[in-house]
Design a protein around this motif. Structure first.
Motif, PDB file in Angstrom:
ATOM      1  N   VAL A 225       0.863  -1.183   0.000  1.00 62.26           N
ATOM      2  CA  VAL A 225       0.000   0.000   0.000  1.00 62.26           C
ATOM      3  C   VAL A 225       0.902   1.237   0.000  1.00 62.26           C
ATOM      4  O   VAL A 225       1.655   1.465   0.948  1.00 62.26           O
ATOM      5  N   GLU A 226       0.829   2.004  -1.069  1.00 65.43           N
ATOM      6  CA  GLU A 226       1.685   3.181  -1.207  1.00 65.43           C
ATOM      7  C   GLU A 226       0.961   4.421  -0.683  1.00 65.43           C
ATOM      8  O   GLU A 226      -0.241   4.586  -0.891  1.00 65.43           O
ATOM      9  N   THR A 227       1.711   5.255   0.015  1.00 65.84           N
ATOM     10  CA  THR A 227       1.140   6.477   0.585  1.00 65.84           C
ATOM     11  C   THR A 227       2.027   7.661   0.233  1.00 65.84           C
ATOM     12  O   THR A 227       3.165   7.502  -0.216  1.00 65.84           O
ATOM     13  N   ALA A 228       1.497   8.870   0.486  1.00 63.55           N
ATOM     14  CA  ALA A 228       2.284  10.086   0.251  1.00 63.55           C
ATOM     15  C   ALA A 228       3.268  10.334   1.393  1.00 63.55           C
ATOM     16  O   ALA A 228       4.109  11.229   1.301  1.00 63.55           O
ATOM     17  N   GLY A 229       3.150   9.558   2.473  1.00 59.64           N
ATOM     18  CA  GLY A 229       4.087   9.660   3.581  1.00 59.64           C
ATOM     19  C   GLY A 229       4.088  11.010   4.269  1.00 59.64           C
ATOM     20  O   GLY A 229       5.109  11.465   4.776  1.00 59.64           O
ATOM     21  N   GLU A 230       2.914  11.663   4.284  1.00 57.21           N
ATOM     22  CA  GLU A 230       2.851  13.027   4.816  1.00 57.21           C
ATOM     23  C   GLU A 230       2.403  13.104   6.264  1.00 57.21           C
ATOM     24  O   GLU A 230       2.480  14.159   6.883  1.00 57.21           O
ATOM     25  N   ASN A 231       1.887  12.004   6.816  1.00 55.89           N
ATOM     26  CA  ASN A 231       1.497  12.043   8.225  1.00 55.89           C
ATOM     27  C   ASN A 231       1.579  10.646   8.845  1.00 55.89           C
ATOM     28  O   ASN A 231       1.522   9.639   8.150  1.00 55.89           O
ATOM     29  N   THR A 232       1.719  10.615  10.151  1.00 59.12           N
ATOM     30  CA  THR A 232       1.852   9.333  10.848  1.00 59.12           C
ATOM     31  C   THR A 232       0.506   8.627  10.984  1.00 59.12           C
ATOM     32  O   THR A 232       0.468   7.424  11.230  1.00 59.12           O
ATOM     33  N   GLU A 233      -0.585   9.363  10.796  1.00 63.18           N
ATOM     34  CA  GLU A 233      -1.923   8.779  10.908  1.00 63.18           C
ATOM     35  C   GLU A 233      -2.085   7.616   9.933  1.00 63.18           C
ATOM     36  O   GLU A 233      -2.598   6.556  10.289  1.00 63.18           O
ATOM     37  N   GLU A 234      -1.624   7.810   8.684  1.00 62.61           N
ATOM     38  CA  GLU A 234      -1.737   6.753   7.672  1.00 62.61           C
ATOM     39  C   GLU A 234      -0.989   5.497   8.117  1.00 62.61           C
ATOM     40  O   GLU A 234      -1.509   4.386   8.014  1.00 62.61           O
ATOM     41  N   VAL A 235       0.232   5.687   8.619  1.00 65.83           N
ATOM     42  CA  VAL A 235       1.058   4.559   9.047  1.00 65.83           C
ATOM     43  C   VAL A 235       0.385   3.812  10.198  1.00 65.83           C
ATOM     44  O   VAL A 235       0.335   2.574  10.215  1.00 65.83           O
ATOM     45  N   ASP A 236      -0.174   4.567  11.150  1.00 65.38           N
ATOM     46  CA  ASP A 236      -0.828   3.948  12.309  1.00 65.38           C
ATOM     47  C   ASP A 236      -2.062   3.145  11.892  1.00 65.38           C
ATOM     48  O   ASP A 236      -2.278   2.031  12.365  1.00 65.38           O
ATOM     49  N   VAL A 237      -2.867   3.722  10.995  1.00 63.73           N
ATOM     50  CA  VAL A 237      -4.067   3.030  10.519  1.00 63.73           C
ATOM     51  C   VAL A 237      -3.677   1.762   9.751  1.00 63.73           C
ATOM     52  O   VAL A 237      -4.257   0.692   9.952  1.00 63.73           O
ATOM     53  N   LEU A 238      -2.671   1.879   8.886  1.00 65.85           N
ATOM     54  CA  LEU A 238      -2.244   0.728   8.093  1.00 65.85           C
ATOM     55  C   LEU A 238      -1.652  -0.377   8.970  1.00 65.85           C
ATOM     56  O   LEU A 238      -1.781  -1.559   8.656  1.00 65.85           O
ATOM     57  N   GLU A 239      -1.023  -0.004  10.072  1.00 69.67           N
ATOM     58  CA  GLU A 239      -0.487  -0.997  11.006  1.00 69.67           C
ATOM     59  C   GLU A 239      -1.622  -1.846  11.584  1.00 69.67           C
ATOM     60  O   GLU A 239      -1.511  -3.073  11.679  1.00 69.67           O
ATOM     61  N   LEU A 240      -2.730  -1.197  11.936  1.00 70.33           N
ATOM     62  CA  LEU A 240      -3.881  -1.928  12.481  1.00 70.33           C
ATOM     63  C   LEU A 240      -4.555  -2.777  11.405  1.00 70.33           C
ATOM     64  O   LEU A 240      -4.994  -3.903  11.669  1.00 70.33           O
ATOM     65  N   ILE A 241      -4.639  -2.245  10.182  1.00 67.39           N
ATOM     66  CA  ILE A 241      -5.216  -3.026   9.079  1.00 67.39           C
ATOM     67  C   ILE A 241      -4.339  -4.250   8.800  1.00 67.39           C
ATOM     68  O   ILE A 241      -4.844  -5.353   8.568  1.00 67.39           O
ATOM     69  N   SER A 242      -3.034  -4.056   8.851  1.00 61.86           N
ATOM     70  CA  SER A 242      -2.100  -5.160   8.620  1.00 61.86           C
ATOM     71  C   SER A 242      -2.348  -6.305   9.597  1.00 61.86           C
ATOM     72  O   SER A 242      -2.362  -7.482   9.208  1.00 61.86           O
ATOM     73  N   ASP A 243      -2.578  -5.965  10.859  1.00 62.93           N
ATOM     74  CA  ASP A 243      -2.831  -6.986  11.883  1.00 62.93           C
ATOM     75  C   ASP A 243      -4.089  -7.801  11.564  1.00 62.93           C
ATOM     76  O   ASP A 243      -4.097  -9.033  11.694  1.00 62.93           O
ATOM     77  N   SER A 244      -5.172  -7.108  11.150  1.00 63.45           N
ATOM     78  CA  SER A 244      -6.426  -7.827  10.892  1.00 63.45           C
ATOM     79  C   SER A 244      -6.397  -8.563   9.551  1.00 63.45           C
ATOM     80  O   SER A 244      -7.011  -9.623   9.412  1.00 63.45           O
ATOM     81  N   TRP A 245      -5.675  -8.045   8.565  1.00 64.55           N
ATOM     82  CA  TRP A 245      -5.583  -8.737   7.274  1.00 64.55           C
ATOM     83  C   TRP A 245      -4.813 -10.055   7.396  1.00 64.55           C
ATOM     84  O   TRP A 245      -5.050 -10.984   6.616  1.00 64.55           O
TER      85      TRP A 245
END
Length: 248
Positions: free
Chosen positions: A108-128
């Motif tokens: 999943v590619e992001t613009a890397g502009e905020n930590t919110e995206e990384v935090d949300v994706l970390e939780l999605i990664s766990d459930s996926w």
């Protein structure tokens, strides 16, 4: 619409991923395997509405059944959908295999502009992982990300949800139909529309073609009822097809 959303690229140049991203069951499974309640509590202090990336309750076009379609956390149903597609082979660590034998690892590619995206994706990664899907996050710069999406190099991107979450029947539904290159789930179809066929790719799927028909019906509509009818079918198609995966 959604605060953040996942955009599976249906115009990705990798043909194995293109076929998978275009299968509604795959997109539905990924949506069902996101624990929105956990994300809401952990990241947003429980202040958000858990829903997919459609219109908000303040919009006169809102229907709860559309907003909540495939938005509940149901790993068992998600697993069943992936099995139904034929993704039944797994590695020893439980990660599923693509039809060509590669592991089902989504970057999943992001613009890397905020930590919110990384935090949300970390939780999605766990459930996926519960459904045998591995997620990697790849941050880059906004312009680099856009160019990669437009060229079909990304499998999936994270971006903000639809800009206008409270449209009325008089609002153009162009955000919801393949007429913009900046729609990260179908950029080449949008490019084809914007350039009158000089670049990009023509729409070659039944439901997105129907969205184009409904868009033109909205433009030609002579009454509010006709505009509402066009909008409602557009939202109904999105609710079932999950072209973008909203979170909260």
């Amino acid at each position: 619409g959604s605060q953040l959303a996942l955009y599976p690229n249906m115009n990705v140049t990798d043909l194995v991923w293109r076929k998978l991203n275009r299968d509604a069951r795959f997109r539905q499974a990924l949506s069902l395997a996101i624990n929105r309640s956990e994300i809401n509590q952990v990241i947003y202090y429980g202040l958000c509405l858990e829903a997919n990336n459609l219109v908000l309750p303040d919009s006169p076009l809102y229907k709860a059944e559309y907003s909540q379609a495939y938005a509940n956390f149901d790993p068992a149903r998600a697993n069943a959908l992936l099995d139904e597609i034929g993704l039944t082979e797994r590695k020893s660590d439980g990660i599923r295999l693509l039809p060509d034998g590669r592991p089902l690892e989504i970057i999943v590619e992001t613009a890397g502009e905020n930590t919110e995206e990384v935090d949300v994706l970390e939780l999605i990664s766990d459930s996926w992982r519960q459904i045998g899907v591995k997620l990697f996050t790849k941050p880059s710069q906004r312009e680099v990300l856009r160019n990669r999406i437009y060229a079909g190099e990304t499998v999936m991107a994270m971006w903000f949800g639809y800009e206008n979450g409270i449209p009325t029947s008089f609002t153009s539904p162009e955000e919801f139909v393949p007429v913009r290159q900046t729609s990260y789930h179908w950029p080449m179809w949008g490019q084809y529309a914007e350039t009158s066929g000089n670049s990009g790719e023509p729409v070659d799927m039944e439901k997105p073609k129907r969205l184009l028909e409904l868009y033109h019906a909205w433009i030609a509509a002579k009454s509010k009822d006709e505009r509402v009818a066009a909008w409602d079918e557009i939202l109904q198609i999105h609710a079932e097809e999950i072209y973008t995966i909203g979170i909260v």
